[in-house]
Design a protein around this motif. Structure first.
Motif, PDB file in Angstrom:
ATOM      1  N   SER A  12      91.986   4.093 -43.810  1.00 17.90           N
ATOM      2  CA  SER A  12      90.660   3.535 -43.555  1.00 17.90           C
ATOM      3  C   SER A  12      89.679   3.873 -44.661  1.00 17.90           C
ATOM      4  O   SER A  12      88.740   3.121 -44.904  1.00 17.90           O
ATOM      5  N   LEU A  13      89.900   4.994 -45.325  1.00 11.98           N
ATOM      6  CA  LEU A  13      88.995   5.332 -46.408  1.00 11.98           C
ATOM      7  C   LEU A  13      89.180   4.351 -47.564  1.00 11.98           C
ATOM      8  O   LEU A  13      88.215   3.825 -48.108  1.00 11.98           O
ATOM      9  N   ALA A  14      90.419   4.078 -47.911  1.00 14.74           N
ATOM     10  CA  ALA A  14      90.687   3.133 -48.986  1.00 14.74           C
ATOM     11  C   ALA A  14      90.105   1.765 -48.639  1.00 14.74           C
ATOM     12  O   ALA A  14      89.518   1.087 -49.488  1.00 14.74           O
ATOM     13  N   ARG A  15      90.244   1.361 -47.406  1.00 13.12           N
ATOM     14  CA  ARG A  15      89.737   0.052 -47.011  1.00 13.12           C
ATOM     15  C   ARG A  15      88.215   0.009 -47.042  1.00 13.12           C
ATOM     16  O   ARG A  15      87.625  -1.002 -47.411  1.00 13.12           O
ATOM     17  N   THR A  16      87.604   1.092 -46.648  1.00 14.41           N
ATOM     18  CA  THR A  16      86.146   1.143 -46.756  1.00 14.41           C
ATOM     19  C   THR A  16      85.735   1.055 -48.224  1.00 14.41           C
ATOM     20  O   THR A  16      84.794   0.337 -48.572  1.00 14.41           O
ATOM     21  N   LEU A  17      86.472   1.750 -49.069  1.00 15.02           N
ATOM     22  CA  LEU A  17      86.160   1.706 -50.498  1.00 15.02           C
ATOM     23  C   LEU A  17      86.309   0.300 -51.066  1.00 15.02           C
ATOM     24  O   LEU A  17      85.615  -0.069 -52.003  1.00 15.02           O
ATOM     25  N   SER A  18      87.207  -0.482 -50.492  1.00 16.24           N
ATOM     26  CA  SER A  18      87.366  -1.844 -51.011  1.00 16.24           C
ATOM     27  C   SER A  18      86.085  -2.652 -50.803  1.00 16.24           C
ATOM     28  O   SER A  18      85.851  -3.641 -51.489  1.00 16.24           O
TER      29      SER A  18
ATOM     30  N   LEU B  26      86.913   9.463 -54.480  1.00 13.05           N
ATOM     31  CA  LEU B  26      86.926   9.674 -53.037  1.00 13.05           C
ATOM     32  C   LEU B  26      88.348   9.730 -52.476  1.00 13.05           C
ATOM     33  O   LEU B  26      88.608  10.429 -51.504  1.00 13.05           O
ATOM     34  N   LEU B  27      89.252   9.013 -53.123  1.00 11.41           N
ATOM     35  CA  LEU B  27      90.645   9.097 -52.678  1.00 11.41           C
ATOM     36  C   LEU B  27      91.221  10.465 -53.003  1.00 11.41           C
ATOM     37  O   LEU B  27      91.983  11.039 -52.218  1.00 11.41           O
ATOM     38  N   ILE B  28      90.832  11.001 -54.157  1.00 10.44           N
ATOM     39  CA  ILE B  28      91.264  12.357 -54.504  1.00 10.44           C
ATOM     40  C   ILE B  28      90.716  13.348 -53.480  1.00 10.44           C
ATOM     41  O   ILE B  28      91.430  14.223 -52.980  1.00 10.44           O
ATOM     42  N   LEU B  29      89.443  13.165 -53.132  1.00 12.35           N
ATOM     43  CA  LEU B  29      88.840  14.096 -52.177  1.00 12.35           C
ATOM     44  C   LEU B  29      89.480  13.961 -50.792  1.00 12.35           C
ATOM     45  O   LEU B  29      89.682  14.951 -50.091  1.00 12.35           O
ATOM     46  N   ARG B  30      89.795  12.735 -50.423  1.00 10.70           N
ATOM     47  CA  ARG B  30      90.504  12.556 -49.152  1.00 10.70           C
ATOM     48  C   ARG B  30      91.754  13.427 -49.140  1.00 10.70           C
ATOM     49  O   ARG B  30      92.003  14.156 -48.184  1.00 10.70           O
ATOM     50  N   ASP B  31      92.518  13.370 -50.229  1.00 10.07           N
ATOM     51  CA  ASP B  31      93.722  14.172 -50.294  1.00 10.07           C
ATOM     52  C   ASP B  31      93.418  15.665 -50.295  1.00 10.07           C
ATOM     53  O   ASP B  31      94.159  16.453 -49.710  1.00 10.07           O
ATOM     54  N   CYS B  32      92.332  16.047 -50.936  1.00 16.40           N
ATOM     55  CA  CYS B  32      91.951  17.467 -50.910  1.00 16.40           C
ATOM     56  C   CYS B  32      91.767  17.939 -49.469  1.00 16.40           C
ATOM     57  O   CYS B  32      92.184  19.033 -49.102  1.00 16.40           O
ATOM     58  N   PHE B  33      91.125  17.099 -48.665  1.00 14.00           N
ATOM     59  CA  PHE B  33      90.906  17.475 -47.269  1.00 14.00           C
ATOM     60  C   PHE B  33      92.213  17.493 -46.480  1.00 14.00           C
ATOM     61  O   PHE B  33      92.278  18.074 -45.414  1.00 14.00           O
TER      62      PHE B  33
END
Lengths: 167, 167
Positions: A12-18, B26-33
DNA sequence: ATCGTTGGTTCCGTTTCCGAACCCTAGAAG
DNA sequence: CTTCTAGGGTTCGGAAACGGAACCAACGAT
């Protein structure tokens, strides 16, 4: 990963980023929440190239975040307004604003303060669980596969990295 | 507006974007979490070009969001860990995740669900005012000049746009 | 007729991004 | 003491995105 593939990712994060993961888009949305609605107003406030602005507005309309509303016939004039979907992005903006206030502000403080109309206090917010009402931090949350999970358990735990062999 | 100028803007949102307003960050940070900490793990999970990953990690370390921690001498090995400043980005990520769940998920539902450890419920959160405890929506908030405001009242209300004349 | 306003679109040169390939350090193995 | 492997980068050339300026068009005003 290609920019256009982001909305296909099982995350969902990736999709929000899109939708909003672009340098300009969030600044445009910030202005939307400040009731900016016209093409030229965005342009003046942001100093954005008109070309780019037109593109971002179109994408936001296509994504259902903004609506292009006719507010005047003769001459025909339209304005951009947040939809419900767009208004629901407020928690994202608010969280970013508060983090910026806390960590990126000038020594004397932030340029803008927000006030909570209901209680009159300078606004500071935090996310709470809608079930129990308790605050939510990163440590309070566990993740598990949801209904839309394919083989995407990659998102549930840190991958054990094995280079150039089968995962 | 130039990407490097963002952190000079008198707007906390722009300044936040100067740190995390990037497709990959933000994808990197998602993975950090999700407790991903190693260069190669990020690379494998994200499919990111190594060059870009190295650059983003360096910038996040410089920004104080991640810390590069030596976890083993001989051979020397380091890992990236969220700092307090980084952990405080969780509300941003959470808000984006929940918006994506709500508006961008596949028909059958999101790929990942989050559970609130304290109460066991599937997590849905909302921002509340830390003063009065009431929910905060866009309509509940008013803005005013803060201590760091220069002539930046532009951020307080929709500018009246006047093309090619003095503002 | 032509000027101004709003809201764009077209062109073109410059940045930035990305993928692939290459490089360096250091232990392990022979 | 040479080679192999693993981790963690850096270099390079093509593709995409960005920015500035000019152009276009609908329509009302002078």
């Amino acid at each position: 990963m290609r920019w256009e593939d982001l909305d296909q990712q099982p995350c969902s994060l990736a999709r929000t980023l899109s939708v909003i993961g672009d340098r300009w888009t969030l600044l445009i949305l910030r202005d939307c929440f400040l009731k900016v609605r016209r093409f030229e107003s965005f342009e003046l406030r942001l100093g954005i190239a008109r070309h780019i602005l037109a593109d971002r507005l179109k994408k936001l309309v296509e994504a259902g975040v903004l609506d292009k509303v006719l507010y005047q016939e003769r001459p025909r004039r339209e304005e951009y307004r947040l939809t419900r979907k767009g208004l629901d992005l407020y928690p994202v903006l608010l969280a970013m604003l508060e983090w910026g206030d806390a960590y990126m502000a000038d020594p004397e403080g932030p340029a803008v303060i927000r006030r909570h109309k209901k209680c009159g206090a300078v606004l500071a917010s935090r996310p709470v669980c809608t079930s129990c009402g308790e605050a939510v931090t990163a440590h309070d949350v566990s993740v598990e596969a949801g209904p839309g999970a394919g083989d995407a358990d990659i998102y549930l735990h840190a991958a054990t990295a094995v280079r150039s062999s089968s995962a």
